[in-house]
Scaffold this motif. Sequence first.
Motif, PDB file in Angstrom:
ATOM      1  N   VAL A 122       1.053  -1.389  -0.076  1.00  0.00           N
ATOM      2  CA  VAL A 122      -0.042  -0.006   0.140  1.00  0.00           C
ATOM      3  C   VAL A 122       0.713   1.517  -0.116  1.00  0.00           C
ATOM      4  N   ALA A 123       1.978   1.211   0.830  1.00  0.00           N
ATOM      5  CA  ALA A 123       2.954   2.189   0.953  1.00  0.00           C
ATOM      6  C   ALA A 123       3.315   2.845  -0.334  1.00  0.00           C
ATOM      7  N   ARG A 124       3.327   2.259  -1.502  1.00  0.00           N
ATOM      8  CA  ARG A 124       3.972   2.607  -2.685  1.00  0.00           C
ATOM      9  C   ARG A 124       3.053   3.865  -3.159  1.00  0.00           C
ATOM     10  N   ARG A 125       1.870   3.912  -2.843  1.00  0.00           N
ATOM     11  CA  ARG A 125       1.098   4.906  -3.286  1.00  0.00           C
ATOM     12  C   ARG A 125       0.237   5.722  -1.933  1.00  0.00           C
ATOM     13  N   THR A 126       0.277   5.099  -0.786  1.00  0.00           N
ATOM     14  CA  THR A 126      -0.615   5.670   0.206  1.00  0.00           C
ATOM     15  C   THR A 126       0.384   5.930   1.389  1.00  0.00           C
ATOM     16  N   PRO A 127       0.636   7.152   2.125  1.00  0.00           N
ATOM     17  CA  PRO A 127       1.391   7.129   3.018  1.00  0.00           C
ATOM     18  C   PRO A 127       1.222   6.425   4.343  1.00  0.00           C
ATOM     19  N   VAL A 128       2.064   5.894   5.087  1.00  0.00           N
ATOM     20  CA  VAL A 128       1.516   4.959   6.184  1.00  0.00           C
ATOM     21  C   VAL A 128       2.197   5.521   7.365  1.00  0.00           C
ATOM     22  N   ILE A 129       1.350   5.933   8.537  1.00  0.00           N
ATOM     23  CA  ILE A 129       2.073   6.512   9.693  1.00  0.00           C
ATOM     24  C   ILE A 129       2.086   5.370  10.805  1.00  0.00           C
ATOM     25  N   GLY A 130       3.135   5.210  11.231  1.00  0.00           N
ATOM     26  CA  GLY A 130       3.500   4.459  12.675  1.00  0.00           C
ATOM     27  C   GLY A 130       2.959   4.952  14.001  1.00  0.00           C
ATOM     28  N   VAL A 131       1.973   4.414  14.464  1.00  0.00           N
ATOM     29  CA  VAL A 131       1.110   4.989  15.542  1.00  0.00           C
ATOM     30  C   VAL A 131       1.379   3.847  17.005  1.00  0.00           C
ATOM     31  N   VAL A 132       2.126   4.139  17.886  1.00  0.00           N
ATOM     32  CA  VAL A 132       2.213   3.519  18.909  1.00  0.00           C
ATOM     33  C   VAL A 132       1.238   3.858  20.118  1.00  0.00           C
ATOM     34  N   THR A 133       0.005   3.001  20.308  1.00  0.00           N
ATOM     35  CA  THR A 133      -0.842   3.422  21.052  1.00  0.00           C
ATOM     36  C   THR A 133      -0.743   3.017  22.626  1.00  0.00           C
ATOM     37  N   LYS A 134      -1.698   3.269  23.292  1.00  0.00           N
ATOM     38  CA  LYS A 134      -1.821   2.986  24.745  1.00  0.00           C
ATOM     39  C   LYS A 134      -0.609   3.185  25.647  1.00  0.00           C
ATOM     40  N   THR A 135      -0.032   4.222  25.277  1.00  0.00           N
ATOM     41  CA  THR A 135       1.422   5.070  25.934  1.00  0.00           C
ATOM     42  C   THR A 135       0.996   5.157  27.604  1.00  0.00           C
ATOM     43  N   ASP A 136      -0.180   5.148  27.850  1.00  0.00           N
ATOM     44  CA  ASP A 136      -0.578   5.512  29.398  1.00  0.00           C
ATOM     45  C   ASP A 136      -0.229   4.136  30.151  1.00  0.00           C
ATOM     46  N   LEU A 137       0.053   3.106  29.501  1.00  0.00           N
ATOM     47  CA  LEU A 137       0.033   1.847  30.280  1.00  0.00           C
ATOM     48  C   LEU A 137       1.738   1.517  30.716  1.00  0.00           C
ATOM     49  N   VAL A 138       2.415   2.201  30.070  1.00  0.00           N
ATOM     50  CA  VAL A 138       4.138   1.930  30.368  1.00  0.00           C
ATOM     51  C   VAL A 138       4.804   3.210  30.435  1.00  0.00           C
ATOM     52  N   GLY A 139       6.038   3.110  30.819  1.00  0.00           N
ATOM     53  CA  GLY A 139       6.948   4.317  31.065  1.00  0.00           C
ATOM     54  C   GLY A 139       7.546   4.781  29.592  1.00  0.00           C
ATOM     55  N   LYS A 140       8.278   5.924  29.781  1.00  0.00           N
ATOM     56  CA  LYS A 140       8.753   6.522  28.727  1.00  0.00           C
ATOM     57  C   LYS A 140       9.749   5.619  27.895  1.00  0.00           C
ATOM     58  N   GLN A 141      10.690   4.971  28.719  1.00  0.00           N
ATOM     59  CA  GLN A 141      11.742   4.178  28.155  1.00  0.00           C
ATOM     60  C   GLN A 141      10.992   2.944  27.117  1.00  0.00           C
ATOM     61  N   GLN A 142       9.927   2.446  27.828  1.00  0.00           N
ATOM     62  CA  GLN A 142       9.462   1.553  26.994  1.00  0.00           C
ATOM     63  C   GLN A 142       8.694   2.058  25.602  1.00  0.00           C
ATOM     64  N   VAL A 143       8.027   3.109  25.525  1.00  0.00           N
ATOM     65  CA  VAL A 143       7.603   3.829  24.528  1.00  0.00           C
ATOM     66  C   VAL A 143       8.700   4.038  23.386  1.00  0.00           C
ATOM     67  N   ALA A 144       9.702   4.445  23.996  1.00  0.00           N
ATOM     68  CA  ALA A 144      10.987   4.625  22.966  1.00  0.00           C
ATOM     69  C   ALA A 144      11.283   3.578  22.493  1.00  0.00           C
ATOM     70  N   GLU A 145      11.582   2.252  23.246  1.00  0.00           N
ATOM     71  CA  GLU A 145      11.831   1.212  22.714  1.00  0.00           C
ATOM     72  C   GLU A 145      10.834   0.646  21.691  1.00  0.00           C
ATOM     73  N   GLN A 146       9.639   0.631  21.740  1.00  0.00           N
ATOM     74  CA  GLN A 146       8.356   0.324  20.834  1.00  0.00           C
ATOM     75  C   GLN A 146       8.485   0.880  19.589  1.00  0.00           C
ATOM     76  N   LEU A 147       8.664   2.484  19.709  1.00  0.00           N
ATOM     77  CA  LEU A 147       8.936   2.929  18.476  1.00  0.00           C
ATOM     78  C   LEU A 147      10.021   2.718  17.665  1.00  0.00           C
TER      79      LEU A 147
END
Length: 301
Positions: free
Chosen positions: A116-141
């Motif tokens: 799909v990404a060849r013709r449509t932009p895809v945004i990566g979204v890490v959801t539910k960041t309220d459930l973990v700390g900043k370090q884990q969010v950074a690792e997931q990104l």
Amino acid sequence: MSTEDAHRSGFTCFVGRPNAGKSTLTNSLVGTKVAITSSKPQTTRHAIRGILHRPDAQLIVVDTPGLHRPRTLLGRRLNDLVYETWSEVDVVGFCVPADQKIGPGDKFIAEELKKVARRTPVIGVVTKTDLVGKQQVAEQLLALQQLMDFAELIPVSAKDSFQVEELADVLVKQLPEGPQLYPDGDITDEPETTLIAELVREAALEGVRDELPHSLAVTIEEMAPREGREDLLDVHAVIHVERNSQKAIVIGRGGERLRNVGSEARRQIQALLGSKIYLDLHVKIAKDWQRDPKQLRKLGF
């Protein structure tokens, strides 16, 4: 009006494994409830459109079912709906929850999205960041970044409204210039009967055993104002299950579960419509409906 200031309008959809927080994020962006949410996977069965109005843009968010390995005809049809939606939107948001390691399901979706990404932009979204700390969010990104080339990456929490407006900005940036597609004040283009059936199904999903959610479907048989009572709407709904044992679970001992489902659904429907509701609920058996093309058509799939 310069290109920077031009009004933009278009469609986005969130994709991801079942229970990745797509419906909650849709509701948060739109600012009101248009998609049902539940802890049960595969809650979403329709491509519900929610409409976000801004002075500079109109963003239509299509909430799709979670992409999964299908075991039934219903499952295959839900996956087809996801692929169909991908092909029609202007930008795709790929949702991965912050509190779960990226697994084979995410990798499969990423491979599909690369086409799909060849013709449509895809945004990566890490959801539910309220459930973990900043370090884990950074690792997931970082982990998400390894899956494919994204137009942008952003962490959000629909529950805390963390970066939801920023996500809207990121999505709007990818939309084409154009006029409003829906009138001011519209929050969805779904018929009221579809939304009411979904709210009944949401109430019925709460507290049931894991094997039951996929077997539940709801139809609205009749909906009309009570004769002589302009302030009261009669809604007659049927909860369809596949087996006798499931019917007993939904009804509960002495009908207690069904009464609870009715009172919770009535509360949500009244909030949606802004009028008093008399909700008449029945439970019927539609044997193996998930595998039967004729019954799937009858139930709206």
